[in-house]
Design a protein around this motif. Structure first.
Motif, PDB file in Angstrom:
ATOM      1  N   ASP A 201       0.823  -1.209   0.000  1.00 18.82           N
ATOM      2  CA  ASP A 201       0.000   0.000   0.000  1.00 18.82           C
ATOM      3  C   ASP A 201       0.856   1.258   0.000  1.00 18.82           C
ATOM      4  O   ASP A 201       0.518   2.256  -0.640  1.00 18.82           O
ATOM      5  N   TYR A 202       1.967   1.197   0.719  1.00 17.19           N
ATOM      6  CA  TYR A 202       2.871   2.346   0.795  1.00 17.19           C
ATOM      7  C   TYR A 202       3.439   2.694  -0.585  1.00 17.19           C
ATOM      8  O   TYR A 202       3.555   3.875  -0.948  1.00 17.19           O
ATOM      9  N   LEU A 203       3.788   1.678  -1.370  1.00 19.00           N
ATOM     10  CA  LEU A 203       4.395   1.924  -2.677  1.00 19.00           C
ATOM     11  C   LEU A 203       3.392   2.518  -3.659  1.00 19.00           C
ATOM     12  O   LEU A 203       3.749   3.350  -4.504  1.00 19.00           O
ATOM     13  N   GLY A 204       2.139   2.099  -3.593  1.00 18.16           N
ATOM     14  CA  GLY A 204       1.118   2.660  -4.463  1.00 18.16           C
ATOM     15  C   GLY A 204       1.069   2.019  -5.837  1.00 18.16           C
ATOM     16  O   GLY A 204       1.897   1.161  -6.185  1.00 18.16           O
ATOM     17  N   SER A 205       0.114   2.470  -6.640  1.00 17.02           N
ATOM     18  CA  SER A 205      -0.155   1.827  -7.932  1.00 17.02           C
ATOM     19  C   SER A 205       0.900   2.111  -8.985  1.00 17.02           C
ATOM     20  O   SER A 205       0.967   1.402 -10.003  1.00 17.02           O
ATOM     21  N   ASP A 206       1.726   3.126  -8.784  1.00 16.78           N
ATOM     22  CA  ASP A 206       2.768   3.426  -9.774  1.00 16.78           C
ATOM     23  C   ASP A 206       4.007   2.541  -9.613  1.00 16.78           C
ATOM     24  O   ASP A 206       4.955   2.662 -10.401  1.00 16.78           O
ATOM     25  N   VAL A 207       4.010   1.711  -8.602  1.00 10.74           N
ATOM     26  CA  VAL A 207       5.083   0.729  -8.415  1.00 10.74           C
ATOM     27  C   VAL A 207       4.458  -0.657  -8.516  1.00 10.74           C
ATOM     28  O   VAL A 207       3.716  -1.085  -7.631  1.00 10.74           O
ATOM     29  N   ARG A 208       4.723  -1.322  -9.612  1.00 12.89           N
ATOM     30  CA  ARG A 208       4.142  -2.639  -9.872  1.00 12.89           C
ATOM     31  C   ARG A 208       5.092  -3.725  -9.375  1.00 12.89           C
ATOM     32  O   ARG A 208       6.282  -3.721  -9.727  1.00 12.89           O
ATOM     33  N   CYS A 209       4.597  -4.648  -8.582  1.00  7.43           N
ATOM     34  CA  CYS A 209       5.441  -5.664  -7.950  1.00  7.43           C
ATOM     35  C   CYS A 209       5.290  -7.005  -8.648  1.00  7.43           C
ATOM     36  O   CYS A 209       4.177  -7.425  -8.990  1.00  7.43           O
ATOM     37  N   HIS A 210       6.415  -7.682  -8.842  1.00 13.94           N
ATOM     38  CA  HIS A 210       6.449  -8.966  -9.538  1.00 13.94           C
ATOM     39  C   HIS A 210       7.399  -9.915  -8.808  1.00 13.94           C
ATOM     40  O   HIS A 210       8.271  -9.480  -8.051  1.00 13.94           O
ATOM     41  N   ALA A 211       7.286 -11.193  -9.095  1.00  9.88           N
ATOM     42  CA  ALA A 211       8.206 -12.184  -8.559  1.00  9.88           C
ATOM     43  C   ALA A 211       9.570 -12.031  -9.227  1.00  9.88           C
ATOM     44  O   ALA A 211       9.654 -11.652 -10.406  1.00  9.88           O
ATOM     45  N   PRO A 212      10.665 -12.324  -8.515  1.00 12.18           N
ATOM     46  CA  PRO A 212      11.995 -12.188  -9.122  1.00 12.18           C
ATOM     47  C   PRO A 212      12.177 -13.019 -10.382  1.00 12.18           C
ATOM     48  O   PRO A 212      12.902 -12.611 -11.300  1.00 12.18           O
TER      49      PRO A 212
END
Length: 596
Positions: A247-258
């Motif tokens: 939530d802190y990173l927000g929608s402009d930071v997309r997270c993926h598996a390495p």
């Protein structure tokens, strides 16, 4: 005492491990294999999972590599580690003075008929491989990628680190991650680049204002990041680390598996910026012709601290200086031949732990007495733990990781009555440290242009030391941070906001070591009274405050300007640190900082 996370190996464990590695060489049809002290992120520090060099050879220095051939194994070490390596590796490993002897030169001697040397493309940068490959042209010796052969034989290899990441508070960061992303993305767009790949953990942790615990003593979370020119980021990080920051990173930071990192690179539109000196070769190969070489976009912005980061670092140094003074006062009260190095380490770390803002120490504390002090990056062990004896010195190099800053300070202390030759050398080291602290210099100069100032008093006596005069330091990040350095090889111009160490030394193998270190921040120099402002100048502001042992000073070797600086510095130590001390330590500090 804080737990040690270092991978260690006794010298006798090296030969059987080397033998097993050589069986893998034969099976792969290779003549050799490179074992760097590096991981896939190419930072200076590695997690236990990645400390292959230490596991194989026993050498625990922070820089170096091994080239294991079928009949010889060279351990390449620079001048900082040439005493240390002798005690840590078995006779089956041959220390090689590096960079005086390059890998290519050594391979030419060892493989005169040519041969194939394997390497893991995740653990070497394009710059490293290109340098050696070019130097081997025409020899018949080739470097080729292969699986990591050490991982095959390391049956009890620790698991990769998976501790959770956390947000870094804005009051300490001084700038939101949205602002940082927008600022750096603008630079990419102006350069005509669509993205930049960032593999250094401290770089993308700084960019996103997050911290972690994947590296012992360094508050970083492992992962890979792609910064796009629209200011969005694709972050490739294990899900176990992300729970508290999504939530802190927000929608402009997309997270993926390495595991999605390399396939994503193959689909990425270019041009894409890569730093040849910090990305793994496999990343460059994945991008192919879409890459453009350039600097890590986070490197210089991260190095030039904002006022919140500088203020936080200054505050952390005051609390850290108080902890160090409590230790120094305690040490002064102990009789020679009654205290061991490990007791000094335990006492110092206990003093630092009283500060609730302390998250960890910033590196394994160095407490080397007598001959151990001559080992520049000494780490006390059960086998080497020594009593502090009459007439010896102890080099005490330590630091803390606080939420508001990273500290690193060294003091050399006399145990009883020091010998005259040690006092003379100490005074020269002190003179160099003071000369650098007092320096004003024109804007645009790099560390290579000014670092000789800190060596000159030693040079005049035919003495020197084999480490750089200073390294960059992060803001609750890595205690060693680039690209700025006080080094004869650094071409990075010093800029306001950069924090560096100032740490000349002198080391007499088998006898004693000396090092004095403060952290400094680069500032714009104020105009001098009556000056003509011919050039814009820079200067230092000192961050570290703790007394310097006057028993080790030969007053005849200290000029008046240096005496005045020392007396002024000690008055500032008394003023800033004194109110933070216990009453007994305050009395000790008053005596320790009295004018000379």
């Amino acid at each position: 005492m804080f737990q040690s996370f270092e991978v260690t190996a006794r010298p006798e464990q090296g030969p059987p491990r080397l033998k097993a590695l050589r069986q893998e060489l034969i099976g792969e049809g290779l003549d050799g294999f490179l074992i760097p002290r590096a991981d896939a992120h190419q930072g200076e520090y590695v997690a236990p999972h990645d400390d292959r060099l230490a596991w194989l050879s026993g050498f625990t220095g922070s820089a170096g590599f091994c080239c294991a051939l079928r009949d010889v194994a060279g351990v390449f070490i620079d001048g900082r580690y040439r005493t240390q390596v002798k005690a840590q590796v078995a006779a089956d490993f041959t220390p090689v003075p590096w960079p005086e002897v390059s890998l290519a030169e050594w391979l030419k001697e060892q493989l005169p008929q040519g041969g194939k040397v394997g390497f893991d493309p995740w653990l070497h940068t394009p710059g490293q491989i290109a340098l050696t490959t070019d130097a081997l042209a025409g020899t018949g010796i080739v470097l080729q990628t292969c699986d990591n052969l050490v991982d095959r034989i390391w049956t009890d290899q620790p698991a990769p680190p998976m501790l959770p990441a956390k947000p870094h508070p804005i009051e300490f960061a001084g700038e939101s991650h949205a602002s940082k992303r927008e600022r750096l993305a603008k630079d990419l767009a102006e350069a005509g680049q669509l993205a930049a790949v960032i593999t250094l953990p401290d770089s993308h942790n700084w960019l996103l204002n997050i911290r972690g615990a994947d590296i012992p003593r360094n508050p970083v979370a492992h992962g890979f990041a792609v910064l796009h020119s629209d200011a969005t980021v694709d972050l490739y990080m294990a899900a176990e680390k992300l729970g508290g920051i999504m939530d802190y990173l927000g929608s402009d930071v997309r997270c993926h598996a390495p595991d999605a990192f390399l396939p994503a690179l193959q689909r990425l539109d270019g041009p894409v910026r890569l730093d040849k000196q910090t990305v793994p070769l496999i990343v460059a190969d994945a991008l192919g012709e879409r890459l453009q070489w350039g600097d890590d976009p986070c490197a210089m912005p991260k190095a030039c601290k904002n006022e919140a980061e500088i203020s936080g670092s200054a505050a952390a140094h005051l609390r850290d200086g108080a902890a160090l003074c409590e230790l120094l006062a305690w040490l002064d009260a102990q009789a020679p031949d009654t205290v061991t190095e490990t007791e000094v380490v335990s006492q110092l770390e206990a003093a630092r732990r009283r500060d609730n803002a302390l998250q960890d120490i910033s590196f394994e504390t160095i407490a080397g007495t007598g001959p151990n002090g001559a080992i520049m990056h000494y780490r006390v062990t059960e086998e080497t733990d020594s009593l502090l004896e009459e007439g010896q010195l102890i080099v005490l190099d330590s630091g803390g990781q606080y939420l508001d800053g990273t500290t690193d300070i060294t003091r050399t202390v006399a145990i009883g009555t020091p010998p005259a030759e040690a006092r003379a050398a100490f005074t020269r080291v002190l003179s160099g440290m003071i000369a650098m602290s007092r320096l004003r210099w024109p804007e645009g100069l790099a560390g290579s242009h000014i670092e000789a100032v800190g060596r000159m008093p030693l040079w005049l006596a035919g003495q020197d030391f084999d480490h750089g005069l200073g390294h960059g330091v992060g803001a609750y990040l890595s205690v060693h941070e680039g690209p700025q350095r006080l080094s004869r090889i650094s071409q990075v111009p010093l800029q306001p906001g950069m924090i560096l160490s100032n740490e000349p030394g002198y080391y007499r193998e088998g006898a004693f070591g000396i090092r004095i270190e403060n952290l400094l921040v680069v500032r714009k120099a104020p105009a001098l009274p009556g000056g003509d402002d011919h050039r814009k100048m820079l200067c230092w502001e000192t961050l570290s405050f703790a007394p310097i042992d006057k028993r080790l000073i030969d007053p005849e070797l200290l000029d008046q300007d240096a005496r005045d600086w020392l007396n002024s510095y000690h008055a500032e130590v008394a003023e800033k640190i004194g109110p933070r001390l216990s009453s007994a330590t305050k009395l000790w500090l008053d005596a320790a900082t009295a004018p000379i």
